[in-house]
Design a protein around this motif. Structure first.
Motif, PDB file in Angstrom:
ATOM      1  N   ILE A 117      59.725  31.453   3.671  1.00 49.18           N
ATOM      2  CA  ILE A 117      59.459  30.190   4.353  1.00 49.18           C
ATOM      3  C   ILE A 117      58.944  29.221   3.300  1.00 49.18           C
ATOM      4  O   ILE A 117      58.010  29.555   2.558  1.00 49.18           O
ATOM      5  N   PRO A 118      59.540  28.043   3.196  1.00 44.30           N
ATOM      6  CA  PRO A 118      59.083  27.095   2.163  1.00 44.30           C
ATOM      7  C   PRO A 118      57.613  26.733   2.343  1.00 44.30           C
ATOM      8  O   PRO A 118      57.117  26.637   3.469  1.00 44.30           O
ATOM      9  N   GLU A 119      56.945  26.555   1.214  1.00 44.51           N
ATOM     10  CA  GLU A 119      55.548  26.109   1.264  1.00 44.51           C
ATOM     11  C   GLU A 119      55.482  24.724   1.875  1.00 44.51           C
ATOM     12  O   GLU A 119      56.395  23.914   1.718  1.00 44.51           O
ATOM     13  N   LEU A 120      54.379  24.454   2.553  1.00 47.75           N
ATOM     14  CA  LEU A 120      54.177  23.123   3.127  1.00 47.75           C
ATOM     15  C   LEU A 120      53.962  22.111   2.012  1.00 47.75           C
ATOM     16  O   LEU A 120      53.367  22.428   0.982  1.00 47.75           O
ATOM     17  N   LYS A 121      54.420  20.908   2.253  1.00 42.14           N
ATOM     18  CA  LYS A 121      54.217  19.817   1.289  1.00 42.14           C
ATOM     19  C   LYS A 121      52.997  19.004   1.706  1.00 42.14           C
ATOM     20  O   LYS A 121      52.635  18.950   2.882  1.00 42.14           O
ATOM     21  N   ASN A 122      52.384  18.342   0.746  1.00 42.59           N
ATOM     22  CA  ASN A 122      51.256  17.431   0.995  1.00 42.59           C
ATOM     23  C   ASN A 122      50.126  18.088   1.792  1.00 42.59           C
ATOM     24  O   ASN A 122      49.635  17.528   2.763  1.00 42.59           O
ATOM     25  N   THR A 123      49.705  19.247   1.364  1.00 41.44           N
ATOM     26  CA  THR A 123      48.667  19.983   2.096  1.00 41.44           C
ATOM     27  C   THR A 123      47.252  19.474   1.804  1.00 41.44           C
ATOM     28  O   THR A 123      46.319  19.858   2.496  1.00 41.44           O
ATOM     29  N   LYS A 124      47.109  18.625   0.826  1.00 41.38           N
ATOM     30  CA  LYS A 124      45.768  18.112   0.483  1.00 41.38           C
ATOM     31  C   LYS A 124      45.153  17.358   1.668  1.00 41.38           C
ATOM     32  O   LYS A 124      43.938  17.327   1.822  1.00 41.38           O
ATOM     33  N   SER A 125      46.008  16.751   2.498  1.00 42.97           N
ATOM     34  CA  SER A 125      45.502  15.987   3.644  1.00 42.97           C
ATOM     35  C   SER A 125      45.300  16.859   4.883  1.00 42.97           C
ATOM     36  O   SER A 125      44.868  16.372   5.922  1.00 42.97           O
ATOM     37  N   LEU A 126      45.600  18.160   4.776  1.00 37.57           N
ATOM     38  CA  LEU A 126      45.474  19.067   5.918  1.00 37.57           C
ATOM     39  C   LEU A 126      44.247  19.950   5.789  1.00 37.57           C
ATOM     40  O   LEU A 126      43.894  20.376   4.682  1.00 37.57           O
ATOM     41  N   THR A 127      43.631  20.257   6.912  1.00 34.62           N
ATOM     42  CA  THR A 127      42.548  21.242   6.899  1.00 34.62           C
ATOM     43  C   THR A 127      43.189  22.626   6.793  1.00 34.62           C
ATOM     44  O   THR A 127      44.393  22.785   6.997  1.00 34.62           O
ATOM     45  N   GLU A 128      42.370  23.637   6.505  1.00 31.67           N
ATOM     46  CA  GLU A 128      42.879  25.009   6.448  1.00 31.67           C
ATOM     47  C   GLU A 128      43.488  25.403   7.790  1.00 31.67           C
ATOM     48  O   GLU A 128      44.544  26.034   7.839  1.00 31.67           O
ATOM     49  N   GLU A 129      42.828  25.028   8.887  1.00 28.42           N
ATOM     50  CA  GLU A 129      43.334  25.377  10.225  1.00 28.42           C
ATOM     51  C   GLU A 129      44.677  24.703  10.499  1.00 28.42           C
ATOM     52  O   GLU A 129      45.582  25.320  11.053  1.00 28.42           O
ATOM     53  N   GLN A 130      44.811  23.432  10.121  1.00 27.13           N
ATOM     54  CA  GLN A 130      46.086  22.731  10.326  1.00 27.13           C
ATOM     55  C   GLN A 130      47.191  23.396   9.515  1.00 27.13           C
ATOM     56  O   GLN A 130      48.310  23.569   9.993  1.00 27.13           O
ATOM     57  N   GLN A 131      46.867  23.771   8.289  1.00 30.04           N
ATOM     58  CA  GLN A 131      47.860  24.422   7.432  1.00 30.04           C
ATOM     59  C   GLN A 131      48.278  25.762   8.038  1.00 30.04           C
ATOM     60  O   GLN A 131      49.467  26.069   8.108  1.00 30.04           O
ATOM     61  N   LYS A 132      47.308  26.554   8.512  1.00 33.65           N
ATOM     62  CA  LYS A 132      47.639  27.837   9.139  1.00 33.65           C
ATOM     63  C   LYS A 132      48.510  27.633  10.377  1.00 33.65           C
ATOM     64  O   LYS A 132      49.451  28.395  10.604  1.00 33.65           O
ATOM     65  N   CYS A 133      48.211  26.619  11.161  1.00 38.72           N
ATOM     66  CA  CYS A 133      48.997  26.367  12.384  1.00 38.72           C
ATOM     67  C   CYS A 133      50.423  25.957  12.047  1.00 38.72           C
ATOM     68  O   CYS A 133      51.378  26.444  12.672  1.00 38.72           O
ATOM     69  N   LEU A 134      50.601  25.083  11.062  1.00 33.72           N
ATOM     70  CA  LEU A 134      51.958  24.662  10.668  1.00 33.72           C
ATOM     71  C   LEU A 134      52.745  25.834  10.083  1.00 33.72           C
ATOM     72  O   LEU A 134      53.916  26.030  10.409  1.00 33.72           O
ATOM     73  N   GLU A 135      52.102  26.621   9.228  1.00 32.91           N
ATOM     74  CA  GLU A 135      52.770  27.813   8.691  1.00 32.91           C
ATOM     75  C   GLU A 135      53.092  28.795   9.817  1.00 32.91           C
ATOM     76  O   GLU A 135      54.155  29.418   9.841  1.00 32.91           O
ATOM     77  N   GLY A 136      52.160  28.913  10.756  1.00 37.95           N
ATOM     78  CA  GLY A 136      52.356  29.807  11.889  1.00 37.95           C
ATOM     79  C   GLY A 136      53.585  29.439  12.702  1.00 37.95           C
ATOM     80  O   GLY A 136      54.355  30.319  13.118  1.00 37.95           O
ATOM     81  N   GLU A 137      53.795  28.160  12.924  1.00 33.82           N
ATOM     82  CA  GLU A 137      54.983  27.711  13.655  1.00 33.82           C
ATOM     83  C   GLU A 137      56.255  28.127  12.921  1.00 33.82           C
ATOM     84  O   GLU A 137      57.220  28.575  13.539  1.00 33.82           O
ATOM     85  N   LEU A 138      56.245  27.995  11.592  1.00 31.14           N
ATOM     86  CA  LEU A 138      57.419  28.372  10.790  1.00 31.14           C
ATOM     87  C   LEU A 138      57.642  29.886  10.813  1.00 31.14           C
ATOM     88  O   LEU A 138      58.782  30.349  10.860  1.00 31.14           O
ATOM     89  N   ILE A 139      56.559  30.645  10.791  1.00 32.69           N
ATOM     90  CA  ILE A 139      56.670  32.110  10.868  1.00 32.69           C
ATOM     91  C   ILE A 139      57.254  32.505  12.222  1.00 32.69           C
ATOM     92  O   ILE A 139      58.201  33.297  12.300  1.00 32.69           O
ATOM     93  N   LEU A 140      56.717  31.948  13.288  1.00 33.98           N
ATOM     94  CA  LEU A 140      57.157  32.315  14.639  1.00 33.98           C
ATOM     95  C   LEU A 140      58.633  31.980  14.867  1.00 33.98           C
ATOM     96  O   LEU A 140      59.310  32.693  15.607  1.00 33.98           O
ATOM     97  N   LYS A 141      59.130  30.939  14.218  1.00 36.66           N
ATOM     98  CA  LYS A 141      60.553  30.581  14.343  1.00 36.66           C
ATOM     99  C   LYS A 141      61.464  31.656  13.758  1.00 36.66           C
ATOM    100  O   LYS A 141      62.625  31.755  14.121  1.00 36.66           O
ATOM    101  N   GLN A 142      60.947  32.458  12.838  1.00 38.51           N
ATOM    102  CA  GLN A 142      61.749  33.514  12.199  1.00 38.51           C
ATOM    103  C   GLN A 142      61.827  34.780  13.044  1.00 38.51           C
ATOM    104  O   GLN A 142      62.619  35.669  12.754  1.00 38.51           O
ATOM    105  N   LEU A 143      61.008  34.856  14.066  1.00 39.23           N
ATOM    106  CA  LEU A 143      60.886  36.086  14.853  1.00 39.23           C
ATOM    107  C   LEU A 143      61.745  36.044  16.110  1.00 39.23           C
ATOM    108  O   LEU A 143      61.901  34.994  16.726  1.00 39.23           O
ATOM    109  N   GLN A 144      62.259  37.203  16.464  1.00 41.79           N
ATOM    110  CA  GLN A 144      62.991  37.369  17.714  1.00 41.79           C
ATOM    111  C   GLN A 144      62.036  37.987  18.737  1.00 41.79           C
ATOM    112  O   GLN A 144      61.082  38.693  18.362  1.00 41.79           O
ATOM    113  N   PRO A 145      62.287  37.755  20.023  1.00 42.60           N
ATOM    114  CA  PRO A 145      61.365  38.275  21.047  1.00 42.60           C
ATOM    115  C   PRO A 145      61.164  39.782  21.009  1.00 42.60           C
ATOM    116  O   PRO A 145      60.085  40.269  21.349  1.00 42.60           O
ATOM    117  N   THR A 146      62.175  40.520  20.573  1.00 41.68           N
ATOM    118  CA  THR A 146      62.062  41.981  20.566  1.00 41.68           C
ATOM    119  C   THR A 146      61.535  42.547  19.245  1.00 41.68           C
ATOM    120  O   THR A 146      61.405  43.769  19.112  1.00 41.68           O
TER     121      THR A 146
END
Length: 156
Positions: A38-67
């Motif tokens: 999953i590509p690294e997020l760009k412009n993370t200096k303006s994001l909090t750690e929690e925001q960065q984890k949430c955005l990365e989390g969305e990208l991770i979840l998109k890679q997963l299938q329900p099963t």
């Protein structure tokens, strides 16, 4: 069973990348295996750690299938010896349709990713860089495959 290793950000160290590539190729002789980066997020200096984890989390979840059976590599996860991991992997091969291991970003995983996970594994009580974890874990998957097949790679 297909197995994935989902990574946040590419492996930048060429030595680690070469080692990882070698183990990915070796693992492919035993089971279907794929690295998903999953590509690294760009412009993370303006994001909090929690925001960065949430955005990365969305990208991770998109890679997963329900099963998918989802296993996070997390410092708070269960530690297994190599032989135990091989037994665990063999059991998963018989029960999981697709097994997805996930290495998170620098701040870990979002609550949504933790909620989606079936299990958490830790590779050590020590802390390693995300680059090193990729190499160490691909080697452990390869080692588990050789243990399952009864090959002489692992000595115990």
């Amino acid at each position: 069973m297909k197995t994935l290793l989902i990574l946040v950000g590419k492996t930048t160290d060429r030595h680690f990348a070469a080692g990882i590539g070698d183990y990915v190729e070796r693992i492919g002789h035993y089971m279907p295996f794929e690295l998903v980066t999953i590509p690294e997020l760009k412009n993370t200096k303006s994001l909090t750690e929690e925001q960065q984890k949430c955005l990365e989390g969305e990208l991770i979840l998109k890679q997963l299938q329900p099963t998918d059976t989802v296993v996070l590599l997390d410092e708070h996860g269960r530690e297994l010896r190599s032989i135990e991991f091989a037994r665990w992997l063999e059991q998963k091969r018989n029960t999981a349709r697709r097994l997805a291991f996930v290495v998170g970003g620098p701040y870990g995983f979002s609550p949504a990713v933790y909620a989606r996970a079936n299990e958490q594994l830790s590779l050590s009580k020590m802390t390693f860089s995300h680059q090193m974890i990729r190499l160490i874990f691909t080697e452990q998957i390869y080692r588990a495959c050789t243990i399952i097949k009864g090959e002489p790679y692992h000595h115990e």
